[in-house]
Enzyme design. Sequence first.
Site, PDB file in Angstrom:
ATOM      1  N   CYS B  86      18.423  -3.753   2.771  1.00 19.70           N
ATOM      2  CA  CYS B  86      18.280  -2.717   3.618  1.00 19.70           C
ATOM      3  C   CYS B  86      20.051  -2.711   4.210  1.00 19.70           C
ATOM      4  O   CYS B  86      20.944  -2.059   4.586  1.00 19.70           O
ATOM      5  CB  CYS B  86      17.828  -2.886   4.983  1.00 19.70           C
ATOM      6  SG  CYS B  86      16.915  -0.694   5.824  1.00 19.70           S
ATOM      7  N   HIS B 195      11.790  -3.859   1.317  1.00 24.62           N
ATOM      8  CA  HIS B 195      13.047  -5.830   2.662  1.00 24.62           C
ATOM      9  C   HIS B 195      11.485  -6.971   1.695  1.00 24.62           C
ATOM     10  O   HIS B 195      11.144  -6.776   1.409  1.00 24.62           O
ATOM     11  CB  HIS B 195      12.304  -5.799   3.430  1.00 24.62           C
ATOM     12  CG  HIS B 195      12.751  -4.641   4.206  1.00 24.62           C
ATOM     13  ND1 HIS B 195      13.901  -5.445   5.435  1.00 24.62           N
ATOM     14  CD2 HIS B 195      12.700  -3.567   4.612  1.00 24.62           C
ATOM     15  CE1 HIS B 195      14.750  -4.114   6.420  1.00 24.62           C
ATOM     16  NE2 HIS B 195      14.406  -3.216   5.897  1.00 24.62           N
ATOM     17  N   GLU B 197      11.488  -9.605   2.052  1.00 21.60           N
ATOM     18  CA  GLU B 197      11.154 -11.307   3.361  1.00 21.60           C
ATOM     19  C   GLU B 197      10.271 -10.503   3.567  1.00 21.60           C
ATOM     20  O   GLU B 197       9.122 -11.235   4.594  1.00 21.60           O
ATOM     21  CB  GLU B 197      11.952 -10.936   4.296  1.00 21.60           C
ATOM     22  CG  GLU B 197      12.106 -10.103   5.116  1.00 21.60           C
ATOM     23  CD  GLU B 197      13.247  -9.320   4.597  1.00 21.60           C
ATOM     24  OE1 GLU B 197      13.327  -8.839   3.800  1.00 21.60           O
ATOM     25  OE2 GLU B 197      13.707  -8.244   6.025  1.00 21.60           O
TER      26      GLU B 197
END
Lengths: 746, 239, 84, 84
Positions: B86, B195, B197
Site C-alpha cells: 500500500c 494488505h 497482513e
Amino acid sequence: MKAENWQQLGLKPFEYEKIVKSLGREPTWTELGMFSVLWSEHCAYKHSRKLLKTLPTQGERVLIGPGENAGVVDLGDGLAVVMKIESHNHPIAVEPYQGAATGVGGIVRDIMAMGARPVALLDSLRFGPLEEARNRFIFGGTVGGIAGYGNCLGIPTVGGEVYFEEAYSLNPLCNVLCVGVIEKDKVKRGRAAGEGNAVILIGNTTGRDGIHGCTFASEELGEDTEEKRPNIQVGDPFTEKLLIEACLELVDSGAVVGMTDMGAAGITSSCAEAAARAGMGIEIDVAKVPLREEGMTPYEIMLSESQERMLIIAEKGKEDQVKAICDKWGLRSAQIGVVTADGMFRVRERGTIVAEVPAKLLAEEAPIYTPEARKPAYLDEVGHLDPGEVSPIGDAAECLRILLRTPDLASKEYVYRQYDHMVRTDTIVLPGADAAVLRVKGSRKGFAVCTDGNGRHCYLDPRSGAISAVAEAARNVCCVGAKPVAVTNCLNFGNPEKPEVFWQFSQVIEGMAEACLKLGTPVIGGNVSFYNETSGHAVYPTPVIGMLGIIQDTSAVCTPEFKLEGDIILLLGPIAPPQEGAWLGGSEYLRAVHRMVKGKPARVDLELEKRLQAMLLEAIGKGLLKSAHDISDGGLAVALAECCFGSPAHEMIGASVVLATPGVRRRDELLFGEAPARVIVSADPSDFGRLKALAEKHDVPLTLLGKVGGDHLDIAIAEGETKTLIHERVEELRSLWQGAIECLLK
Amino acid sequence: MRFGVVIFPGSNCDSDCYHALKDVMGLEAEYIWHKSTDIRGFDAIILPGGFSYGDYLRAGAIARFSPVMKAVEKFARGGGLVLGICNGFQILLEAGLLPGAMMRNDCLQFRCHYVEVKVENAETPFTGECSPGQILRIPIAHGEGNYFAEPRVLEELKRNQQIVLRYHGSNPNGSVDNIAAVINREGNVMGMMPHPERCCEGVLGGTDGKFIFQSMMKYIGWSLPLNPATQGRCGSRES
Amino acid sequence: MEFLVKVEVTLKKTVADPQGQAVYSALRDMGFEGTREVRVGKLIEVRVEGEDREHARSLVDEMCRRLLANPVIEDYRLEVGVDG
Amino acid sequence: MEFLVKVEVTLKKTVADPQGQAVYSALRDMGFEGTREVRVGKLIEVRVEGEDREHARSLVDEMCRRLLANPVIEDYRLEVGVDG
Ligand SMILES: Nc1ncnc2c1ncn2[C@@H]1O[C@H](COP(=O)(O)OP(=O)(O)O)[C@@H](O)[C@H]1O
Ligand SMILES: [Mg+2]
C-alpha cells in the site's frame, strides 16, 4: 467595562456581575474572553449540568466516570477500555470536510489524554434528505472528512449510524465516538498536580484559527452563519498521528503527571480545568507559546482553538525527557508555565500579568441554570395515532422494497467502505453487523461497541425514545455476544432556553437514567450539544447512545447473517403487538410508505428487555446460535431480509418463514411494525429444544418462524390456509438495499 | 530469518505487519526507524501501509527521502527482498525502485474492503507458494491505488512478467490493466496495494495473506543454504 | 533576496483526470452548460531566498524535479515574482 | 467563444496549511535551506464557452463561489486567457 463588550462575547448581565463580584474588580479584556469561552454552554454545561447529575454513573466495572476527559471501564486482565463521544455539529454545517475531520481529531485527543491508545472510532450522523443538493454536499463532505482524518491516524472506524430527515437539513449532526485501550494502572488524569511541575504544550503551533469556536457551538445558526466561518480549522491528521505515538511514549516514560487535550477554548480550558481538578493553580507565559502567526495578542493566544495540541503536566526535572520524546517524533514542545499552589490561573506576557483568576472559578463555577420546561404543543397533534388513519397495504413485497431502498434502512456500505475499518487487525466483526467487535491482542477478551439513537422516536415521545435508544444499543451489543457494561452519550438538541426544548431534554434524561439503571449500564461520560437550531427550526431531540459491551472470549462471537441451509429461524420476543396500532407509531414504515410522522413509538418493557438480553448472552455463550440480529427500524420483514444478505465472510442465502398469528388483523404491523425486545436468531435444528428451555428459563417469548435456505425470502401468513405475503429473490432485494444511497447521490 | 518493518512518521500498518510476521507466522521481526541508515543483517524489508508524512503532496513523495530509503535502495540493489504494501508500494514508486506512478482512485474516494486478485506470476519470491492463476482474497484500504504507467513501460512490464497480481472481477481504483502488484525487473522488489497482513488469521475473515509471507520465507530459506537452521525450518522450495 | 515562486503542477495531457471529470460533471449538473473541460492540478507557492531571479528559479526548478512534481504523470511550470 | 480560465484556490493566510508545512520541512531536510515558506493550493483550469472575456470571467467566478472554493477557508483568484 462597557456592556457591549461582554454582551458581544455572549455573556449575560448576571454572569458579568458574578465575574466582577468574584474577582472583586472589573475583568481585563483577556480575562473576559477567557470567561466567555469557559462559561459558554459548550464548556460549562450551564443548562444541562443539574439534570446530568441524575444519571447513574456507578457500576462495578466503572473505573472513572464523568468528569474526566473520558470514562474508563475495567476490562479485566489488567486492561481498561476508555470511551467518549462528542459532537461537531455546527462546524459540518459550514465546512463539512474539515468540520468532520477536526471532530475526529478532538475526540481522539480526549482518549489520548487518559493515556490510552485510541483503537476504534464510530460516527453517528444525521443529515437532511439526499434529494437536496446541499444535503448531498454536507453528507459527502462529512463522510469524506471522517475518512480523511481517521484513516490517516490508523484508527479503524468500525461503526456508526446515518439517518436522513428533514429536521436535520439546516442542522446536520456529526457525533464521533472513540474507544481506547490501556493497561489499567497507566491511566492518566487531566490534573495539574504537584507544585513546581512543568506545564508543557506539545504539537502544532498556535494560530488565530477557531477563536470563539465554542461560543459558536453555543449559538443558534442564523443568516450570518457564513460570517462565523473563520472558526473552522483545517485538520492535520499527520501531526495528530505523531501526537498519539508521542503521548503513548510519554505515558510509558513515567515523566508525566497529567495530560489533557486542547479542544474547545484551547489553552484557557485545558489549563484551567487541569488546575481546578487538582485543586492547584497554573502560571503560564503566553510569550512562550509557539505561534504560527505574528502579532497575536494574549487574548488570541488564550482562546485559539488550533488543532493537534496537547497539554502535558510533567514532573519537575523531567522536562528534558518530555522534550526528547517530542523531538523523536518531530513534534514541537514548549514549557509554557508551572503548576502553583495558590489555585490561581495566572497568565503573563513576559513581565506583565494579563490575567489572574481563580482556576476553579473559571472551570467549575459558571452559573448553573434551571430553565423552564413546557410540553410542546406539537405533541397534541402528532403524539397520537388512530390505526384507522393508516390504510392497510395491498402489496407487502412492494412495501418491503420501498423500505429497503429508503436511505435510513439501506446498506451503509457506501459510507463505511470509505473508512479504513480493518487497520490494527483487531476488528473481528466488521461494520454491517449490529455492533462492531474488537479483539485485544494477547488476551482472549474483546469488546463490542455501537451507537444508537432515533430522533424521530424522541420527537414523538422523548422519554420513551431515550429508553428505546439505550435498550436498542444494549441489545445490539448482546447480539454479537457482548455483555453491555457502560454508556457514553451525546445529546443533540435545540435551544435550551426555549421551554419546549428543555422539556424534551429533561424527558430524555429521565428516560436514559431509567434505562441505564435498569440495564446495568452506567453512564461514564458524554457531551451535550444545544442550539442545533436555525431560524427557529430545531433538530429532532437526538440522544445518541454509545454502548460498550465486554466479551470474555472472542472465539464465541455472533453475527447477524444466516449461515446454513436448513438452520431454523426463531423469533425471540413478542410476535404481535399488544393492541392494534401499538407498533406503528413513529415507524419507518409510516414515514416511508404513508409519509406520516405520528403516533407514540412502542413502549419498552425494560424487564423483558433485560431477560431477553440475558438469554441471548447465555445462548451465544453456549454456542447455541448461528446468528442473531435485532429487529429495529423497518420491523420483522426488513430484519429478515438483512439476515439473508450475507456478509464479507458469508454468501447471501434465502429464508422461508410462516407467521401464525391468529387474531391479528394488520399484516403491515406484523411485517413492518417496530417494537423493542425482539431479535431474530438462527440455530441448528438439533438445538431447538435447548433454546426453548432457555427461553422458558428466562421467560422470553420464543417462536419458531421457519428455515434458512433457497434463494428467495418467503414470508407467508397462516390464516386457516397459508398465504404468501412476500416471495422475492434475495439477490434483487439485496441490490436495491445495497445501491440505494449511491443511487440517490447520482 | 529476520524481517525488518520500517516505521516512517505516519506509518500505521507497521504493527499489523509485525504482528502477522512475528505472532502469526512465527518469524523473527524487528522494527526499523526511518532514520536508520544501516539495515544490515535483515533478510527482507517490509515498507508497511499508512500515511507516511500524511501523504501530503503525493502519497510516498516525502517518505522516499527518509534516511532509511538510501539503505533500502542499497539493500535492494544487493538483491535483498523488499515488499512495499500500500503506502509502501507508493514509496517504492516515488523512489524509482519500481516503475510507474500512483494516482487517486478513479472514484475519488478511499476504499476499504476485500478484493480478489489473480496471481499472474507465481514464480516470484513473493508468490512462489501460489499456483499460477490462483485467486487470493485480500483486503484493500487506500485512496491512491490507481496505478499508472506509460504504454511503453506497460509493455515492458508485461513482456517481463512484472505484473504479479491483477484485480479479479472488479477494479476498485481504476489502475491500468487492473494491476494490483508489480515487481522490479530483477525480481526482488515488489509493491502491492492489497494488505496481506490483514488476512493471516481466520478470526479476521481470511488467511490468504499468508501465501505472500510464506512465499518470502520459502524463498529466503532456499536462497540461504548456508544457514542450516533457516533451511531446516523452511524446507526445500519444491515441497 | 526573497522571491515568491509559483509552481503550477498539472497532470499530463495523456493522463486521465478523474477529479477534473467529477468537477466538470458537477458544474454541468449545476447548470453551467458552457463548461467544456476541467482539469485539476496543484498550485505550490514557495518563498525562497536567492541571489537573483534566475537563482531562485533554478532552485525551485530543482525542487520540482526532485520533489514537487512526479515526472511520470505530471508537468510543471514556474513563475518567479519578487516577494511582496 | 471558448476561454481557458485558470483558477488559483489557496488556503486563507490565517488557516493552517499542514500540507505546505510538510513540504517545507521536507525541502529543508533535503538541503534547500533557503526555503522560507511553502503553501499548497489548487489550480483548476476551466475551459468555458462565453460571449466575451468578461462573461467567461463572471461564469467562472460564479462557479468558484458555488463549488470550486469554500470561502470559509479558501481564497481564489481568476485569470482569463483565450483558448489556445
Ligand atoms: N456512519 C457509519 N459509519 C460506519 N458504519 C456505519 C455507519 N452507519 C451505519 N454503519 C454500520 O451499518 C450497520 C447498520 O447500521 P444501522 O442500520 O444503524 O444498525 P442498527 O439498526 O443495528 O443500529 C452497522 O454495522 C453500522 O455500524
Ligand atoms: Mg441492530
